[in-house]
Design an enzyme around this catalytic site. Structure first.
Site, PDB file in Angstrom:
ATOM      1  CE  LYS A  84      -3.071  -2.822  11.746  1.00 18.66           C
ATOM      2  NZ  LYS A  84      -3.306  -2.783  10.292  1.00 18.66           N
TER       3      LYS A  84
ATOM      4  CB  VAL B 150     -23.138  -9.599  -2.082  1.00 16.37           C
ATOM      5  CG1 VAL B 150     -23.863  -8.319  -1.694  1.00 16.37           C
ATOM      6  CG2 VAL B 150     -22.343 -10.137  -0.897  1.00 16.37           C
TER       7      VAL B 150
ATOM      8  CB  SER C  66     -13.275  -4.558   3.515  1.00 14.17           C
ATOM      9  OG  SER C  66     -13.972  -5.618   4.146  1.00 14.17           O
TER      10      SER C  66
ATOM     11  NE  ARG D  23      -6.757   0.986  -0.208  1.00 10.31           N
ATOM     12  CZ  ARG D  23      -7.468   2.006   0.281  1.00 10.31           C
ATOM     13  NH1 ARG D  23      -8.577   1.788   0.943  1.00 10.31           N
ATOM     14  NH2 ARG D  23      -7.057   3.246   0.096  1.00 10.31           N
TER      15      ARG D  23
ATOM     16  CG  HIS E 271      13.965 -20.458  27.873  1.00  4.19           C
ATOM     17  ND1 HIS E 271      12.906 -21.109  27.283  1.00  4.19           N
ATOM     18  CD2 HIS E 271      13.842 -20.639  29.215  1.00  4.19           C
ATOM     19  CE1 HIS E 271      12.177 -21.691  28.233  1.00  4.19           C
ATOM     20  NE2 HIS E 271      12.722 -21.425  29.413  1.00  4.19           N
TER      21      HIS E 271
HETATM   22  P1  FAD Z   1      -1.168   6.123  -0.034  1.00  4.05           P
HETATM   23  O1  FAD Z   1      -0.811   5.819   1.353  1.00  4.05           O
HETATM   24  O2  FAD Z   1      -2.585   5.898  -0.459  1.00  4.05           O
HETATM   25  O3  FAD Z   1      -0.797   7.644  -0.262  1.00  4.05           O
HETATM   26  C1  FAD Z   1      -1.101   8.330  -1.422  1.00  4.05           C
HETATM   27  C2  FAD Z   1      -1.151   9.811  -1.107  1.00  4.05           C
HETATM   28  O4  FAD Z   1      -1.177  10.528  -2.324  1.00  4.05           O
HETATM   29  C3  FAD Z   1      -2.392  10.232  -0.323  1.00  4.05           C
HETATM   30  O5  FAD Z   1      -2.014  11.092   0.726  1.00  4.05           O
HETATM   31  C4  FAD Z   1      -3.223  10.972  -1.356  1.00  4.05           C
HETATM   32  O6  FAD Z   1      -4.028  11.999  -0.787  1.00  4.05           O
HETATM   33  C5  FAD Z   1      -2.142  11.556  -2.224  1.00  4.05           C
HETATM   34  N1  FAD Z   1      -2.558  11.887  -3.590  1.00  4.05           N
HETATM   35  C6  FAD Z   1      -3.229  11.109  -4.467  1.00  4.05           C
HETATM   36  N2  FAD Z   1      -3.345  11.736  -5.662  1.00  4.05           N
HETATM   37  C7  FAD Z   1      -2.724  12.929  -5.510  1.00  4.05           C
HETATM   38  C8  FAD Z   1      -2.497  14.012  -6.386  1.00  4.05           C
HETATM   39  N3  FAD Z   1      -2.903  13.983  -7.646  1.00  4.05           N
HETATM   40  N4  FAD Z   1      -1.855  15.100  -5.898  1.00  4.05           N
HETATM   41  C9  FAD Z   1      -1.416  15.132  -4.606  1.00  4.05           C
HETATM   42  N5  FAD Z   1      -1.593  14.118  -3.746  1.00  4.05           N
HETATM   43  C10 FAD Z   1      -2.230  13.036  -4.198  1.00  4.05           C
HETATM   44  N6  FAD Z   1      -0.410  -1.852   4.840  1.00  4.05           N
HETATM   45  C11 FAD Z   1       0.516  -2.406   5.637  1.00  4.05           C
HETATM   46  O7  FAD Z   1       1.635  -2.656   5.172  1.00  4.05           O
HETATM   47  N7  FAD Z   1       0.250  -2.698   6.945  1.00  4.05           N
HETATM   48  C12 FAD Z   1      -0.949  -2.460   7.488  1.00  4.05           C
HETATM   49  O8  FAD Z   1      -1.162  -2.736   8.682  1.00  4.05           O
HETATM   50  C13 FAD Z   1      -1.950  -1.882   6.681  1.00  4.05           C
HETATM   51  N8  FAD Z   1      -3.164  -1.620   7.190  1.00  4.05           N
HETATM   52  C14 FAD Z   1      -4.105  -1.048   6.393  1.00  4.05           C
HETATM   53  C15 FAD Z   1      -5.364  -0.814   6.929  1.00  4.05           C
HETATM   54  C16 FAD Z   1      -6.349  -0.256   6.153  1.00  4.05           C
HETATM   55  C17 FAD Z   1      -7.710  -0.005   6.751  1.00  4.05           C
HETATM   56  C18 FAD Z   1      -6.058   0.120   4.800  1.00  4.05           C
HETATM   57  C19 FAD Z   1      -7.096   0.769   3.947  1.00  4.05           C
HETATM   58  C20 FAD Z   1      -4.817  -0.116   4.263  1.00  4.05           C
HETATM   59  C21 FAD Z   1      -3.832  -0.705   5.048  1.00  4.05           C
HETATM   60  N9  FAD Z   1      -2.567  -0.985   4.546  1.00  4.05           N
HETATM   61  C22 FAD Z   1      -1.630  -1.578   5.340  1.00  4.05           C
HETATM   62  C23 FAD Z   1      -2.204  -0.664   3.160  1.00  4.05           C
HETATM   63  C24 FAD Z   1      -1.411   0.653   3.122  1.00  4.05           C
HETATM   64  O9  FAD Z   1      -2.176   1.673   3.718  1.00  4.05           O
HETATM   65  C25 FAD Z   1      -1.072   1.015   1.685  1.00  4.05           C
HETATM   66  O10 FAD Z   1      -0.447  -0.080   1.048  1.00  4.05           O
HETATM   67  C26 FAD Z   1      -0.135   2.206   1.648  1.00  4.05           C
HETATM   68  O11 FAD Z   1      -0.739   3.332   2.258  1.00  4.05           O
HETATM   69  C27 FAD Z   1       0.247   2.553   0.214  1.00  4.05           C
HETATM   70  O12 FAD Z   1       1.094   3.652   0.223  1.00  4.05           O
HETATM   71  P2  FAD Z   1       1.161   4.661  -1.011  1.00  4.05           P
HETATM   72  O13 FAD Z   1       2.184   5.676  -0.645  1.00  4.05           O
HETATM   73  O14 FAD Z   1       1.312   3.906  -2.258  1.00  4.05           O
HETATM   74  O15 FAD Z   1      -0.283   5.326  -1.084  1.00  4.05           O
HETATM   75  P1  NAI Z   2      -8.548  -7.934   0.318  1.00  3.84           P
HETATM   76  O1  NAI Z   2      -8.114  -8.138  -1.064  1.00  3.84           O
HETATM   77  O2  NAI Z   2      -7.618  -8.259   1.420  1.00  3.84           O
HETATM   78  O3  NAI Z   2      -9.873  -8.768   0.603  1.00  3.84           O
HETATM   79  C1  NAI Z   2     -11.026  -8.590  -0.164  1.00  3.84           C
HETATM   80  C2  NAI Z   2     -11.929  -9.774   0.071  1.00  3.84           C
HETATM   81  O4  NAI Z   2     -13.199  -9.471  -0.469  1.00  3.84           O
HETATM   82  C3  NAI Z   2     -11.436 -11.041  -0.628  1.00  3.84           C
HETATM   83  O5  NAI Z   2     -11.481 -12.112   0.262  1.00  3.84           O
HETATM   84  C4  NAI Z   2     -12.418 -11.198  -1.783  1.00  3.84           C
HETATM   85  O6  NAI Z   2     -12.621 -12.531  -2.150  1.00  3.84           O
HETATM   86  C5  NAI Z   2     -13.672 -10.590  -1.199  1.00  3.84           C
HETATM   87  N1  NAI Z   2     -14.611 -10.081  -2.190  1.00  3.84           N
HETATM   88  C6  NAI Z   2     -14.335  -9.366  -3.309  1.00  3.84           C
HETATM   89  N2  NAI Z   2     -15.484  -9.051  -3.959  1.00  3.84           N
HETATM   90  C7  NAI Z   2     -16.493  -9.567  -3.212  1.00  3.84           C
HETATM   91  C8  NAI Z   2     -17.908  -9.553  -3.358  1.00  3.84           C
HETATM   92  N3  NAI Z   2     -18.502  -8.950  -4.377  1.00  3.84           N
HETATM   93  N4  NAI Z   2     -18.641 -10.200  -2.428  1.00  3.84           N
HETATM   94  C9  NAI Z   2     -18.053 -10.815  -1.366  1.00  3.84           C
HETATM   95  N5  NAI Z   2     -16.717 -10.854  -1.186  1.00  3.84           N
HETATM   96  C10 NAI Z   2     -15.952 -10.226  -2.092  1.00  3.84           C
HETATM   97  O7  NAI Z   2      -9.022  -6.415   0.384  1.00  3.84           O
HETATM   98  P2  NAI Z   2      -9.348  -5.440   1.595  1.00  3.84           P
HETATM   99  O8  NAI Z   2      -9.624  -6.204   2.834  1.00  3.84           O
HETATM  100  O9  NAI Z   2     -10.341  -4.484   1.075  1.00  3.84           O
HETATM  101  O10 NAI Z   2      -7.979  -4.693   1.806  1.00  3.84           O
HETATM  102  C11 NAI Z   2      -7.355  -4.025   0.710  1.00  3.84           C
HETATM  103  C12 NAI Z   2      -5.886  -4.123   0.822  1.00  3.84           C
HETATM  104  O11 NAI Z   2      -5.411  -3.233   1.824  1.00  3.84           O
HETATM  105  C13 NAI Z   2      -5.357  -5.486   1.252  1.00  3.84           C
HETATM  106  O12 NAI Z   2      -5.293  -6.387   0.204  1.00  3.84           O
HETATM  107  C14 NAI Z   2      -3.992  -5.118   1.723  1.00  3.84           C
HETATM  108  O13 NAI Z   2      -3.147  -5.005   0.614  1.00  3.84           O
HETATM  109  C15 NAI Z   2      -4.208  -3.769   2.358  1.00  3.84           C
HETATM  110  N6  NAI Z   2      -4.342  -3.932   3.808  1.00  3.84           N
HETATM  111  C16 NAI Z   2      -3.278  -4.431   4.504  1.00  3.84           C
HETATM  112  C17 NAI Z   2      -3.360  -4.636   5.849  1.00  3.84           C
HETATM  113  C18 NAI Z   2      -2.217  -5.236   6.553  1.00  3.84           C
HETATM  114  O14 NAI Z   2      -1.142  -5.328   5.967  1.00  3.84           O
HETATM  115  N7  NAI Z   2      -2.372  -5.672   7.803  1.00  3.84           N
HETATM  116  C19 NAI Z   2      -4.562  -4.278   6.616  1.00  3.84           C
HETATM  117  C20 NAI Z   2      -5.631  -3.814   5.776  1.00  3.84           C
HETATM  118  C21 NAI Z   2      -5.496  -3.626   4.442  1.00  3.84           C
END
Ligand code: FAD
Ligand code: NAI
Length: 475
Positions: free
Chosen positions: A58, A247, A279, A282, A454
């Site tokens: 963000k 792909v 991407s 996950r 508004h």
């Molecule tokens: P995590 O945030 O993954 O935290 C897990 C933690 O556990 C990590 O710090 C890891 O190092 C630690 N850990 C793992 N195993 C161990 C272990 N054995 N011992 C000690 N520590 C350990 N979600 C949103 O809602 N809004 C968004 O805008 C958004 N944007 C995103 C953008 C990107 C690029 C990505 C990748 C994800 C985004 N997400 C977003 C998804 C969001 O980041 C995850 O859903 C969220 O972080 C999950 O929280 P969690 O606590 O389950 O796991």
């Molecule tokens: P995603 O599930 O959102 O999107 C993955 C995309 O890849 C799908 O459209 C799928 O059809 C496509 N795909 C899968 N395999 C493929 C292949 N072999 N070739 C071509 N296309 C393929 O997953 P993404 O973007 O990796 O994000 C993971 C998760 O992280 C999201 O689902 C979301 O839960 C979280 N996230 C949330 C955000 C938010 O809340 N704003 C921002 C970023 C991530």
């Protein structure tokens, strides 16, 4: 004797750190173990969300949007910008500062709530007389014990077979957030949430971005009227999105990455790019957790098996967030963390999965809660639909951002709101009203009768509610 705790939380992301704070608020003696390391090897609490997810993405979305506005939209307001420049290093530095502020904020919150923090990897060692022993491997190694364990170990980016992440050319979300110079050509595989958000960042900064998506439908889980509108807006901005591709071989060379693929017609194509973001979703992370030491059940995809209350197969062991079923969202993880802490305290914590909002932070933003029109049709549910375009909203016109609309779906008989879908400015903020409405099981008429300020974008929500009854006032 090992240090003893009432509750041990493994993982300090939004699921884990929030669970730890809530458990401490409820009077428990709580430990939280997290292994994330910052660039200097020190702790970096907050997990994926804070370090390589929500927060840094963000920050870059905001910076890149300002750049785009300065370059392309300020002129519409009569503001001249001469000599516009870009310092990617500074932009990334600002993002890192924002991340650190969040890391430090959690350290402060742990102190305030008396949560004991351990920096290192937590793994199950044994269970004796109902007490779990957890090994912490950090700079030193020690074993701590606790009655209740909350696992919140999150998720990792899924790689494509044959194309491992090197974070130099082939990037996961981690590398995608720290590309040091704007790549001329950027490829993205997967047009999901990360692909669209990170693709938008680098396109705004000047990359020529091509996204290859396997499915034939754009944002298949999103209400298709909204998805079509978003597709139109994003492609108009210059994102090239190819749907229905297959792909093939990916070659990582000295001069970039080449991706062989079959297009939607089945014809062989080759995409050559400087950097490639993969991407494609996950996977739950239990690496190093040693679940077998205590017999913790995982499903076939490696996620921890839990029931609707986040209970695992073991007594007093719970799991929340990305490591369990359900949407991988920070706020879902947090809500589960709070609910579990409250259940441990004998309360009735609850997460309503029907009202978890989704937001994609592109421009226009895409946000929704509840069911899509496609889902209602598939269920055979009788519904009424109302939509209102931002084009007819005074505040959107003043902002100069009239793309998109609000669409509300309500039960045909009871008028209860079943879903709200927004594509447009500040959809991330607007959706909150709709979540509240659905939590209170409001009808579209309830929203239509509520006074909205508004001029505000929120009037588009009220007008969409009026549209359900075919009586918009401003359209
Ligand atoms: P995590 O945030 O993954 O935290 C897990 C933690 O556990 C990590 O710090 C890891 O190092 C630690 N850990 C793992 N195993 C161990 C272990 N054995 N011992 C000690 N520590 C350990 N979600 C949103 O809602 N809004 C968004 O805008 C958004 N944007 C995103 C953008 C990107 C690029 C990505 C990748 C994800 C985004 N997400 C977003 C998804 C969001 O980041 C995850 O859903 C969220 O972080 C999950 O929280 P969690 O606590 O389950 O796991
Ligand atoms: P995603 O599930 O959102 O999107 C993955 C995309 O890849 C799908 O459209 C799928 O059809 C496509 N795909 C899968 N395999 C493929 C292949 N072999 N070739 C071509 N296309 C393929 O997953 P993404 O973007 O990796 O994000 C993971 C998760 O992280 C999201 O689902 C979301 O839960 C979280 N996230 C949330 C955000 C938010 O809340 N704003 C921002 C970023 C991530």
């Amino acid at each position: 004797m090992s240090k003893q705790f009432d509750v041990i939380v493994i993982g300090g992301g939004p699921g884990g750190y929030i669970a730890a704070i809530r458990a401490a608020q409820l009077g428990f003696n709580v430990a939280c173990i997290d292994e994330w390391k910052n660039a200097k090897g020190g702790p970096a609490l907050g997990g994926t969300c804070t370090n390589t997810g929500c927060i840094p993405s963000k920050a870059l979305l905001q910076s890149s949007e300002y750049f785009e506005h300065a370059g392309h939209h300020f002129a519409d307001h009569g503001i001249e910008v001469k000599g516009l420049g870009l310092d990617v290093g500074k932009m990334l530095g600002r993002k890192d500062t924002v991340v650190k502020q969040n890391n430090d904020g959690i350290v402060y919150l742990f102190k305030k709530n008396k949560v004991t923090f351990f920096h290192g990897r937590g793994s199950f060692a044994a269970v004796k007389d109902g007490i779990y022993e957890v090994k912490v491997a950090g700079t030193a190694e020690e074993t701590i014990s606790g009655k209740h364990i909350i696992v919140a170990t999150g998720s990792n980016a899924r790689a494509l077979p044959g194309a491992p992440f090197d974070e130099v050319n082939i990037l996961s979300n981690d590398g995608a957030l720290r590309i040091g110079a704007v790549p001329q050509k950027l490829g993205v595989i997967g047009s999901g949430v990360i692909g669209l958000e990170m693709g938008s960042v680098w396109r705004r900064l000047g990359s020529n971005v091509t996204i290859l998506e396997g499915l034939p439908t754009f944002l298949g889980a999103v209400d298709q009227q909204v998805a079509k509108e978003a597709h139109k807006a994003l492609t108009k901005q210059g994102l090239k999105i190819e749907l229905g591709v297959k792909v093939g071989e990916i070659k990582n060379g000295n001069n970039g990455v080449s991706i062989a693929y079959a297009d939607a017609k089945g014809e062989a194509q080759m995409l050559e790019v400087d950097k490639l973001i993969i991407s494609i979703g996950r996977t739950a992370n239990t690496i190093g957790l040693n679940p077998q030491a205590v017999g913790l059940s995982l499903d076939e995809r490696g996620a921890i098996v839990v029931d609707g209350n986040c209970k695992t197969n073991l007594p007093n062991v719970w799991a929340v967030g990305d490591v369990v079923r359900g949407p991988m969202l920070a706020h879902k993880a947090e809500e589960e963390g709070v609910a579990v802490a409250e259940r441990i305290a004998g309360q009735h914590g609850h997460v309503n999965f029907n009202t978890i909002p989704w937001v994609i932070y592109t421009s226009p933003e895409i946000a929704w809660v509840g069911q899509t029109e496609e889902q209602l049709k598939a269920e055979g549910r009788a519904y009424r639909s109302g939509s209102f375009p931002f084009m007819a909203n005074g505040r959107a016109r003043a902002l100069g951002d009239t793309t998109g609309m609000v669409k509300m779906l309500a039960d045909a008989a009871s008028d209860e709101i079943l879903g709200v879908h927004i594509v447009g400015p500040m959809a991330s903020e607007l959706i909150a009203e709709c979540v509240v409405a659905m939590e209170f099981r409001a009808s579209s008429e309830d929203i239509a009768r509520i006074c909205h300020a508004h001029p505000s974008l929120s009037e588009a929500i009220k007008e969409a509610a009026l549209a359900v009854d075919k009586r918009t006032l401003n359209f």
